[in-house]
Scaffold this motif. Structure first.
Motif, PDB file in Angstrom:
ATOM      1  N   THR A  35       0.827  -1.204   0.000  1.00 32.89           N
ATOM      2  CA  THR A  35       0.000   0.000   0.000  1.00 32.89           C
ATOM      3  C   THR A  35       0.864   1.258   0.000  1.00 32.89           C
ATOM      4  O   THR A  35       0.607   2.217  -0.750  1.00 32.89           O
ATOM      5  CB  THR A  35      -0.934   0.008   1.214  1.00 32.89           C
ATOM      6  N   VAL A  36       1.911   1.270   0.845  1.00 31.59           N
ATOM      7  CA  VAL A  36       2.803   2.434   0.918  1.00 31.59           C
ATOM      8  C   VAL A  36       3.517   2.645  -0.410  1.00 31.59           C
ATOM      9  O   VAL A  36       3.606   3.774  -0.927  1.00 31.59           O
ATOM     10  CB  VAL A  36       3.836   2.247   2.053  1.00 31.59           C
ATOM     11  N   LEU A  37       4.003   1.570  -0.995  1.00 30.87           N
ATOM     12  CA  LEU A  37       4.704   1.671  -2.272  1.00 30.87           C
ATOM     13  C   LEU A  37       3.753   2.115  -3.385  1.00 30.87           C
ATOM     14  O   LEU A  37       4.139   2.865  -4.287  1.00 30.87           O
ATOM     15  CB  LEU A  37       5.352   0.330  -2.626  1.00 30.87           C
ATOM     16  N   GLU A  38       2.496   1.647  -3.316  1.00 34.36           N
ATOM     17  CA  GLU A  38       1.501   2.059  -4.304  1.00 34.36           C
ATOM     18  C   GLU A  38       1.263   3.568  -4.220  1.00 34.36           C
ATOM     19  O   GLU A  38       1.119   4.244  -5.245  1.00 34.36           O
ATOM     20  CB  GLU A  38       0.201   1.300  -4.075  1.00 34.36           C
ATOM     21  N   CYS A  39       1.241   4.095  -3.010  1.00 28.28           N
ATOM     22  CA  CYS A  39       1.072   5.542  -2.825  1.00 28.28           C
ATOM     23  C   CYS A  39       2.255   6.314  -3.413  1.00 28.28           C
ATOM     24  O   CYS A  39       2.074   7.372  -4.028  1.00 28.28           O
ATOM     25  CB  CYS A  39       0.919   5.872  -1.346  1.00 28.28           C
ATOM     26  N   LEU A  40       3.465   5.766  -3.235  1.00 28.41           N
ATOM     27  CA  LEU A  40       4.646   6.411  -3.803  1.00 28.41           C
ATOM     28  C   LEU A  40       4.591   6.415  -5.325  1.00 28.41           C
ATOM     29  O   LEU A  40       4.987   7.396  -5.977  1.00 28.41           O
ATOM     30  CB  LEU A  40       5.914   5.695  -3.325  1.00 28.41           C
ATOM     31  N   VAL A  41       4.099   5.310  -5.894  1.00 32.77           N
ATOM     32  CA  VAL A  41       3.978   5.228  -7.351  1.00 32.77           C
ATOM     33  C   VAL A  41       2.946   6.225  -7.850  1.00 32.77           C
ATOM     34  O   VAL A  41       3.172   6.968  -8.815  1.00 32.77           O
ATOM     35  CB  VAL A  41       3.594   3.794  -7.777  1.00 32.77           C
ATOM     36  N   ARG A  42       1.789   6.272  -7.174  1.00 36.32           N
ATOM     37  CA  ARG A  42       0.705   7.176  -7.600  1.00 36.32           C
ATOM     38  C   ARG A  42       1.117   8.642  -7.500  1.00 36.32           C
ATOM     39  O   ARG A  42       0.679   9.471  -8.288  1.00 36.32           O
ATOM     40  CB  ARG A  42      -0.523   6.940  -6.730  1.00 36.32           C
ATOM     41  N   SER A  43       1.968   8.942  -6.523  1.00 31.62           N
ATOM     42  CA  SER A  43       2.403  10.332  -6.332  1.00 31.62           C
ATOM     43  C   SER A  43       3.587  10.693  -7.219  1.00 31.62           C
ATOM     44  O   SER A  43       4.062  11.834  -7.185  1.00 31.62           O
ATOM     45  CB  SER A  43       2.754  10.565  -4.862  1.00 31.62           C
ATOM     46  N   GLY A  44       4.092   9.725  -7.988  1.00 39.56           N
ATOM     47  CA  GLY A  44       5.201   9.987  -8.893  1.00 39.56           C
ATOM     48  C   GLY A  44       6.567   9.946  -8.247  1.00 39.56           C
ATOM     49  O   GLY A  44       7.553  10.370  -8.859  1.00 39.56           O
ATOM     50  N   ASN A  45       6.650   9.431  -7.025  1.00 35.90           N
ATOM     51  CA  ASN A  45       7.929   9.379  -6.314  1.00 35.90           C
ATOM     52  C   ASN A  45       8.667   8.063  -6.502  1.00 35.90           C
ATOM     53  O   ASN A  45       9.770   7.900  -5.978  1.00 35.90           O
ATOM     54  CB  ASN A  45       7.703   9.622  -4.817  1.00 35.90           C
ATOM     55  N   LEU A  46       8.056   7.139  -7.225  1.00 36.06           N
ATOM     56  CA  LEU A  46       8.705   5.845  -7.477  1.00 36.06           C
ATOM     57  C   LEU A  46       8.395   5.412  -8.901  1.00 36.06           C
ATOM     58  O   LEU A  46       7.226   5.297  -9.281  1.00 36.06           O
ATOM     59  CB  LEU A  46       8.210   4.792  -6.491  1.00 36.06           C
ATOM     60  N   GLU A  47       9.434   5.199  -9.683  1.00 33.75           N
ATOM     61  CA  GLU A  47       9.258   4.749 -11.065  1.00 33.75           C
ATOM     62  C   GLU A  47       8.984   3.244 -11.083  1.00 33.75           C
ATOM     63  O   GLU A  47       9.710   2.450 -10.468  1.00 33.75           O
ATOM     64  CB  GLU A  47      10.521   5.042 -11.878  1.00 33.75           C
TER      65      GLU A  47
END
Length: 240
Positions: A2-14
């Motif tokens: 869930t945390v990683l999904e949030c990072l992806v959605r916010s553009g902070n993780l490619e």
């Protein structure tokens, strides 16, 4: 996940996924390794469990060489490995007990852990993904595998665990004493996520053998922090 999904959605993780088959293979191996490690820890004494962990290093080297991978290890790594192994052996030999169930689980745990670390490290280098990217790539398959295993072994047919040499009982047999139990479960989940990311990071930058050397340092820190901060009663040879 869930945390990683949030990072992806916010553009902070490619996002950079592994091939589908390898995502599921690593997810399954990760869950299988954790299961065997926990089962071995439960079935064995501290001494025997720590000694078997030392066997992961030669097992990694043997599996790599059987697969045609010949690594050269520096003198510093060899000396660190020798000192760490000797220290753990001396510290834990006083609590050395052997039983057939624990021995089988420990053997399976050693082989599974070595194979998983070689697989994960190799795929991370092959596909050039970072620790965060590979964690995200396998997080949902790993969650699915873990959920299915928990439902099968802890809810629907917990009796199967006895045939797998696991301790009997299931999730529904646990009695929650207070809300603190839920807090500890959530805390353990959070720590597990951090451990996964750090494990992928170390294996991606170094090798499984180097990772195991660091693992022996972790054992020393556990003993040291237990003695300093939690008033743990430890034999004198543990402090050597």
């Amino acid at each position: 996940g869930t945390v990683l999904e949030c990072l992806v959605r916010s553009g902070n993780l490619e996002v950079k996924h592994l091939p589908e088959r390898e995502r599921w293979l690593i997810a399954f191996m990760a869950m299988f390794t954790v299961l065997l490690n926990n089962a071995s820890n439960e079935a064995n004494s501290v001494g025997f469990y720590q000694i078997t962990k030392l066997l992961i290093i030669p097992t990694v080297i043997c599996i790599e060489r059987l697969g045609g991978i010949w690594r050269e290890y520096s003198t510093a790594i060899v000396l660190s490995l020798f000192v760490a192994s000797l220290g753990v052996a001396i510290a834990t030999i006083s609590d050395f007990e052997v039983n057939w169930r624990g021995s089988i689980l420990a053997g399976l745990s050693v082989v599974a852990t070595a194979k998983y670390q070689i697989l994960q490290s190799g795929k991370q280098h092959e596909h050039n993904v970072s620790a965060m990217q590979i964690t995200y790539s396998v997080s949902w398959p790993q969650s699915f595998v873990g959920f299915c295993a928990a439902m099968l072994l802890d809810v629907f047919v917990p009796s199967v665990k006895e045939y797998m040499l696991l301790r009997h009982g299931g999730l529904l047999d646990h009695e929650f004493k207070s809300s603190a139990d839920v807090g500890w479960i959530l805390a353990c989940c959070g720590i597990a996520v951090v451990m996964n990311i750090s494990t992928y990071g170390i294996l991606g930058k170094t090798s499984p053998v180097t990772y195991q050397v660091l693992g022996q340092l972790k054992t020393c820190l556990i003993i040291g922090f237990g003695y300093l901060f939690f008033d743990a009663k430890v034999p004198a040879n543990w402090l050597l």
